[in-house]
Design an enzyme around this catalytic site. Sequence first.
Site, PDB file in Angstrom:
ATOM      1  N   LYS A 171     -43.825  -5.534  -1.396  1.00 15.26           N
ATOM      2  CA  LYS A 171     -44.105  -4.678  -2.548  1.00 15.26           C
ATOM      3  C   LYS A 171     -43.441  -5.304  -3.769  1.00 15.26           C
ATOM      4  O   LYS A 171     -42.240  -5.136  -3.989  1.00 15.26           O
ATOM      5  CB  LYS A 171     -43.588  -3.252  -2.356  1.00 15.26           C
ATOM      6  CG  LYS A 171     -44.102  -2.299  -3.481  1.00 15.26           C
ATOM      7  CD  LYS A 171     -43.268  -1.075  -3.661  1.00 15.26           C
ATOM      8  CE  LYS A 171     -42.066  -1.321  -4.533  1.00 15.26           C
ATOM      9  NZ  LYS A 171     -42.431  -1.677  -5.954  1.00 15.26           N
ATOM     10  N   GLU A 246     -29.853  -7.932  -2.972  1.00 14.83           N
ATOM     11  CA  GLU A 246     -29.428  -8.811  -4.074  1.00 14.83           C
ATOM     12  C   GLU A 246     -29.550  -7.987  -5.335  1.00 14.83           C
ATOM     13  O   GLU A 246     -30.654  -7.662  -5.774  1.00 14.83           O
ATOM     14  CB  GLU A 246     -30.309 -10.066  -4.122  1.00 14.83           C
ATOM     15  CG  GLU A 246     -29.729 -11.177  -4.988  1.00 14.83           C
ATOM     16  CD  GLU A 246     -30.261 -11.178  -6.402  1.00 14.83           C
ATOM     17  OE1 GLU A 246     -29.560 -10.627  -7.287  1.00 14.83           O
ATOM     18  OE2 GLU A 246     -31.354 -11.704  -6.629  1.00 14.83           O
ATOM     19  N   CYS A 280     -30.271 -12.068 -13.378  1.00 14.76           N
ATOM     20  CA  CYS A 280     -29.183 -11.256 -12.831  1.00 14.76           C
ATOM     21  C   CYS A 280     -27.844 -11.981 -12.831  1.00 14.76           C
ATOM     22  O   CYS A 280     -26.797 -11.341 -12.884  1.00 14.76           O
ATOM     23  CB  CYS A 280     -29.538 -10.775 -11.435  1.00 14.76           C
ATOM     24  SG  CYS A 280     -30.121 -12.075 -10.326  1.00 14.76           S
ATOM     25  N   GLU A 379     -24.439  -4.194 -17.159  1.00 11.98           N
ATOM     26  CA  GLU A 379     -25.538  -5.154 -17.188  1.00 11.98           C
ATOM     27  C   GLU A 379     -26.575  -4.705 -18.219  1.00 11.98           C
ATOM     28  O   GLU A 379     -27.071  -3.579 -18.167  1.00 11.98           O
ATOM     29  CB  GLU A 379     -26.183  -5.263 -15.811  1.00 11.98           C
ATOM     30  CG  GLU A 379     -27.229  -6.355 -15.716  1.00 11.98           C
ATOM     31  CD  GLU A 379     -27.776  -6.530 -14.306  1.00 11.98           C
ATOM     32  OE1 GLU A 379     -28.023  -7.688 -13.914  1.00 11.98           O
ATOM     33  OE2 GLU A 379     -27.956  -5.513 -13.609  1.00 11.98           O
TER      34      GLU A 379
END
Length: 472
Positions: A171, A246, A280, A379
């Site tokens: 997905k 992750e 990331c 972040e």
Amino acid sequence: MQVDQFYINGEWVKPFSKDTFALVNPATEAVIHHIPLANQADVDRAVSAAKQAAVSYSETTVQERIGWLTNLLQIYRQRAADMTDAMINEMGTPRSFTEAVQTPCGDGHIEAMLEVLADFEFSHTSPRGGSTLRHEPVGVSVLITPWNWPINQVVVKVLPSLAAGCPCVLKPSEESPLSALLFAQMVHDAGFPAGAFNLINGNGAVAGHHLTSHPDVDLVSFTGSTRAGKLVQTNAIDTVKRVVLELGGKAPNIIFADADLPAAIAFSAQGCFSNAGQTCDAPTRVLVERSIYEQVKVGLIEATNNTQVDDPQKTGDHIGPVVNRRQFEQIQSMIQQGIDEGAELLAGGVGRPAGLEQGYYVRPTLFAVDHTMTINTEEIFGPVLCISVFDTEEEAIRMANDTIYGLGAYIQTTDLAKAQRVAKRIRAGNISINGAAYDYDVPFGGMKQSGNGRENGLYGLHDFLDIKAITI
């Protein structure tokens, strides 16, 4: 490639669901496709196809899997230009950057996995020789990928799953479906057995939830935010699935006084701003030794102001838009929060770059911050760079580790003994010294709330294998 269909059990099928997602080109803000969003019936059909294929696919030989992967490598290279176009349109990654960096991730990882399979021993004796150890596929795997590195994140999950003998359901993010759909067609053309690879599109609340809690799923590999990763773990608890995560990052980039400053400054800006900051493990927290702080600050101001933003369809050394309006508005909010918190705005700021009034373009932005400010701890996932100062090596290590994340870290120094010493003490899964880039065989993953498990090559393969000991 069928944009309005799913790939299940070796064929393109119409979804049961009537819900769709308006896919917007982030450079033009125009709707380019309406992507179907899977419902529970679609999820069940895809998982059922993978489950039915589990026994037969797990018994395929290594040579058969090498053959299909070799076919895939050939097809991928033939259609690399199509993959580039797909990623430009779905997420706005600039053409030159996509051709040089994003698209090559596909064949680079296929090559690395072929090397692993050629040498991997799926059966061998135990260290003392008294038992046989077998590495067997975990079972049906669900692979959920993000939009920021579209094909990279697809292949680092699909390849080890198929190489291990695990049938899978992919997905991809609904924000980057085109590259994944194209890849599905490549897998089909490569000759993989029906049911070994399946693809549905959908959102997290419906498709993601049902996939990660489905009783017939044995493993979930997820890349995304730390918040979403926690939900995935929660969903998987009842059936004790293997979960590989992750997640987010806020990577420190330590610049010591003995660093090659022009190189360190150039890397710091490029590392943060490339891919419009949507990476990331981007080096978004620059920690600078006090004696060179002013020099580095001046250099980063210049580098930030010189970072060009332009149409991703154009060739050239520029960054493009961020992926969607929600991301654009979130970044604008974080920049304003930095200003409101009292951070020193050195370059950039809120709003779009001059001359780009349409599209989700963000001004490359540089702040001088106190280490504890929100923009330096949360972040942002955009082209926003923060710079702060340290006095000693010990303080630099403490500041680098003062985060919930542990995905990437960067060290700039000409003293390689010091670099190794500092690297040992930083809690991060991947550490780059003086801008060195990781190869495709190097394990990638995080510590702390940046996740668990590893991707790429041999280390990615291990996550999809169980070890069985047979003793006579």
